[in-house]
Design an enzyme around this catalytic site. Structure first.
Site, PDB file in Angstrom:
ATOM      1  N   HIS A 160      40.799  39.759  52.381  1.00 53.04           N
ATOM      2  CA  HIS A 160      42.040  39.284  52.999  1.00 53.04           C
ATOM      3  C   HIS A 160      42.076  39.559  54.496  1.00 53.04           C
ATOM      4  CE1 HIS A 160      43.803  38.110  49.252  1.00 53.04           C
ATOM      5  NE2 HIS A 160      43.798  39.345  48.757  1.00 53.04           N
ATOM      6  N   ASP A 196      37.533  36.484  43.211  1.00 54.64           N
ATOM      7  CA  ASP A 196      38.737  37.299  43.081  1.00 54.64           C
ATOM      8  C   ASP A 196      39.922  36.402  42.718  1.00 54.64           C
ATOM      9  OD1 ASP A 196      39.708  40.245  44.317  1.00 54.64           O
ATOM     10  OD2 ASP A 196      41.272  38.708  44.372  1.00 54.64           O
ATOM     11  N   HIS A 198      42.898  36.456  43.908  1.00 55.21           N
ATOM     12  CA  HIS A 198      43.647  36.083  45.102  1.00 55.21           C
ATOM     13  C   HIS A 198      42.727  35.427  46.128  1.00 55.21           C
ATOM     14  CE1 HIS A 198      45.911  39.456  43.269  1.00 55.21           C
ATOM     15  NE2 HIS A 198      46.928  38.674  43.516  1.00 55.21           N
ATOM     16  N   ASP A 285      40.263  40.986  39.174  1.00 49.59           N
ATOM     17  CA  ASP A 285      41.685  40.880  38.861  1.00 49.59           C
ATOM     18  C   ASP A 285      42.027  39.559  38.180  1.00 49.59           C
ATOM     19  OD1 ASP A 285      41.007  39.665  41.243  1.00 49.59           O
ATOM     20  OD2 ASP A 285      42.637  40.534  42.410  1.00 49.59           O
TER      21      ASP A 285
END
Length: 343
Positions: A160, A196, A198, A285
């Site tokens: 991120h 991932d 996200h 995740d």
């Protein structure tokens, strides 16, 4: 497969984060890396080695040097004002405000160099962040030295983090630094495959106008899922990077049957791109019981993920990212690696 791990990751342990309107204990915590390391040992994946100490030279090619300098001094500035708990931002330069003049005080700088209130800074954060980057570069060097694959057990995660901002538990974009290092060593084309839950907004931002690094993300639809403001299917790159970015936003409840089709498509695109090296941003995740995510992958799906990536037949660096169902995190993350190895 060698794993590169540093105990220095434990120096970063945030006190809290802001989630759903409340101050809550951090989901991203030191035990995550320890469970993964324990699983690496349990299955006999391979040697666990400490990282070399690297300079910031490569990081400065994907991050603003002023941002990196801020990370190195942020805690000292925060503590100098008498603060003793995690530093978090509270004001951001959103639309209508200026973002070209960095404030001089720590409160302003925290907002200037962040995208959210999910990347807290503590006394040991910089030590852990630097060690995390060192893990990624050391594992990249192992791959460049002829290994089929290596695993960088990075913590804090990185995907991120953008050119000049932290967020989503991330400070330095480890996968991007590793990809840049491969380019500097002579790899003409590198692909980053982010699995991932996200969207890896920072990675996309870093390479969006470059044609030498292909970035593919399989993730929760940003219309309903963090980070909300990047990750749509129509984001395909710009300028020299046109066609070198691909997003596969998927709805809540996506299970392996649908998720694996996106993985197939992403792998096909990476192969068509002509990537010489694959960097995998390995977040787990996507697991059905992850507390902050909404896909439905099962533990049995992760070895299949690794096996599909192995079919690319390219030198591969796995860089650890997210995954917050702590009890299962080691089994799921290492399951990808053993699946890659064909166990």
């Amino acid at each position: 497969m060698k794993t590169v791990y540093s105990p220095d990751h434990a120096a970063h342990a945030g006190h809290w984060e802001v989630a759903r309107g409340a101050m809550v204990p951090c989901f991203e915590k030191p035990i995550r890396a320890e469970y993964v390391r324990a699983r690496v040992e349990e299955v006999g994946l391979g040697e666990i080695v400490l990282p070399k100490v690297w300079s910031m030279e490569t990081a400065r090619k994907v991050h603003d040097p002023a941002y990196l300098a801020f990370l190195g001094k942020a805690w000292d500035m925060w503590a100098a004002e008498g603060n003793h708990t995690s530093a978090l931002p509270m004001t951001w330069p959103v639309r209508g405000l200026r973002n070209d003049v960095p404030p001089e005080c720590i409160e302003g700088l925290l907002g200037f160099y962040s995208m959210d209130a999910g990347a807290s800074i503590t006394a040991g954060t910089w030590k852990a962040v630097k060690a995390s980057m060192d893990c990624a570069l050391t594992a990249a060097e192992i791959v460049a030295g002829g290994a089929r694959a290596a695993f960088a057990l990075c913590r804090p995660p990185g995907h991120h983090s953008g050119p000049a901002f932290m967020g989503g538990y991330c400070f330095i974009n480890n996968a991007s630094v590793a990809a840049q290092w491969f380019r500097d060593q002579g790899a003409a084309r590198v692909a980053i495959l982010d699995v991932d839950y996200h969207h890896g907004n920072g990675t996309q931002d870093i390479f969006y106008e470059r044609g030498d690094v292909f970035v593919a993300n399989i993730h929760g639809d940003p219309k309903t899922e963090y980070p909300y403001f990047l990750g749509h299917a129509d984001e395909t790159g710009r300028g020299a990077g046109e066609g070198c970015n691909v997003n596969y936003p998927l709805p809540f409840g996506t299970a392996w049957d649908t998720w694996s089709l996106a993985l197939d498509a992403a792998c096909d695109r990476a192969e068509a791109f002509g990537a010489e090296v694959i960097v995998v941003s390995l977040g787990v995740d996507t697991f059905e019981r992850d507390p902050i995510s909404a896909f439905k992958l099962k533990t049995a799906d992760y070895p299949k993920m690794g096996a599909r990536i192995a079919k690319l037949g390219k030198p591969t660096l796995f860089v650890f990212e997210g995954g917050y169902a702590v009890d299962e995190i080691g089994v799921n993350a290492v399951g990808v690696l053993t699946g890659f190895e064909g166990r």
